[in-house]
Write a protein that holds these residues in place. Structure first.
Motif, PDB file in Angstrom:
ATOM      1  N   THR A 115       0.914  -1.185   0.249  1.00  0.00           N
ATOM      2  CA  THR A 115       0.128  -0.038   0.056  1.00  0.00           C
ATOM      3  C   THR A 115       0.718   1.242  -0.024  1.00  0.00           C
ATOM      4  OG1 THR A 115      -1.737   1.300   1.147  1.00  0.00           O
ATOM      5  CG2 THR A 115      -0.219  -0.162   2.246  1.00  0.00           C
ATOM      6  N   CYS A 117      -0.452   3.946   1.736  1.00  0.00           N
ATOM      7  CA  CYS A 117      -1.039   4.699   2.746  1.00  0.00           C
ATOM      8  C   CYS A 117      -0.799   3.300   3.976  1.00  0.00           C
ATOM      9  CB  CYS A 117      -2.402   5.324   2.594  1.00  0.00           C
ATOM     10  SG  CYS A 117      -3.049   5.886   3.873  1.00  0.00           S
ATOM     11  N   TRP A 121      -6.751   4.084   4.285  1.00  0.00           N
ATOM     12  CA  TRP A 121      -7.806   5.324   4.065  1.00  0.00           C
ATOM     13  C   TRP A 121      -8.720   5.271   5.017  1.00  0.00           C
ATOM     14  CZ3 TRP A 121     -12.573   6.804   3.277  1.00  0.00           C
ATOM     15  CH2 TRP A 121     -12.819   8.086   2.763  1.00  0.00           C
ATOM     16  N   CYS A 124      -5.172   9.179   4.689  1.00  0.00           N
ATOM     17  CA  CYS A 124      -4.585   9.746   3.243  1.00  0.00           C
ATOM     18  C   CYS A 124      -5.655   9.899   2.343  1.00  0.00           C
ATOM     19  CB  CYS A 124      -3.597   8.553   2.590  1.00  0.00           C
ATOM     20  SG  CYS A 124      -2.406   7.780   3.537  1.00  0.00           S
ATOM     21  N   GLU A 127      -5.845   6.016  -1.465  1.00  0.00           N
ATOM     22  CA  GLU A 127      -5.014   4.931  -0.899  1.00  0.00           C
ATOM     23  C   GLU A 127      -5.171   3.789  -2.189  1.00  0.00           C
ATOM     24  OE1 GLU A 127      -4.434   1.191   1.940  1.00  0.00           O
ATOM     25  OE2 GLU A 127      -5.824   2.487   2.345  1.00  0.00           O
ATOM     26  N   ARG A 129      -4.003  -0.120  -2.669  1.00  0.00           N
ATOM     27  CA  ARG A 129      -3.559  -1.304  -1.979  1.00  0.00           C
ATOM     28  C   ARG A 129      -3.740  -2.540  -2.876  1.00  0.00           C
ATOM     29  NH1 ARG A 129      -8.491  -1.671   2.286  1.00  0.00           N
ATOM     30  NH2 ARG A 129      -7.775   0.399   3.085  1.00  0.00           N
TER      31      ARG A 129
END
Length: 220
Positions: A115, A117, A121, A124, A127, A129
């Motif tokens: 990820t 972030c 989320w 951020c 994000e 992922r």
């Protein structure tokens, strides 16, 4: 007049004797002084140096010059090594490939997330992922403040060409059921970079991302 004539020869003799008197031994410029100076410049064999040491002579301690082995200077301590980032993965100590790498991947890849972030989320604004689960499912998620702009993709994945280095870094290729193909490189500190291509198209560079233990689906 006669007396003066007798005194002059005596004075001349005394003057001659006084002018020709040799200097006392050990004065500057004398042979003895030159010899002593020469002795003062004594040279030692290679690897030895001239040192003043104490010895016993006739029952008394005296200081003399002797050649002694030179001591090597202790090396100056270098700067303290800066602590590096601790590896997130246990180093196998040798290179693992193919089936030998599967236990490592089962331990670290299954149930993990790549990820941009790590806090997840909504910590951020956006994000991205990429999650792997032990049952073979794969999620690509792009989460944004607007739910209609999100991307939520659930597929299955298959690992190919896995290589684990002795230090614990690893690489692998990944084919997903939707027709996409990934190439991943994971560093010992968990930093991940990759590339994604679809059905032989030009690859898209991904990352850097961060490895996080535990798989995450596309829910907020």
């Amino acid at each position: 007049m006669l007396r003066l004539r007798r005194v002059l020869p005596i004075l001349c003799v005394l003057a001659l004797l006084g002018g020709s008197a040799p200097p006392a031994p050990g004065n500057d410029g004398s042979p003895a002084s030159a010899s002593a100076a020469k002795k003062g410049k004594r040279k030692c064999p290679k690897g030895k140096v001239l040192k003043t040491v104490t010895i016993k002579r006739n029952g008394k301690k005296v200081r003399v010059k002797r050649c002694r082995k030179a001591r090597k200077a202790a090396p100056k301590p270098g700067p303290a090594p800066s602590p590096g980032a601790q590896s997130l993965f246990e180093p196998p100590g040798r290179k693992l490939e193919g089936n030998d790498a599967l236990p490592f991947l089962q331990r670290y890849l299954a149930n993990s997330t790549f990820t941009d972030c790590p806090a997840g989320w909504p910590n951020c604004a956006v994000e991205e992922r990429y999650s792997h689960f032990g049952d073979g499912s794969f999620y690509y998620c792009r989460l944004t403040p607007t739910s209609g702009s999100d991307i939520r993709s659930s597929q299955s994945y298959q690992v190919q060409n896995a290589v684990v280095e002795a230090d614990g870094s690893w690489t692998f290729n990944e084919a997903v059921s939707g027709g996409g193909f990934y190439e991943w490189r994971v560093a010992t500190n968990g930093q991940v970079v990759g590339a994604y291509s679809f059905e032989g198209g030009a690859p898209e560079q991904l990352g850097p991302l961060q490895y996080v233990s535990g798989g995450r689906d596309c829910s907020y």
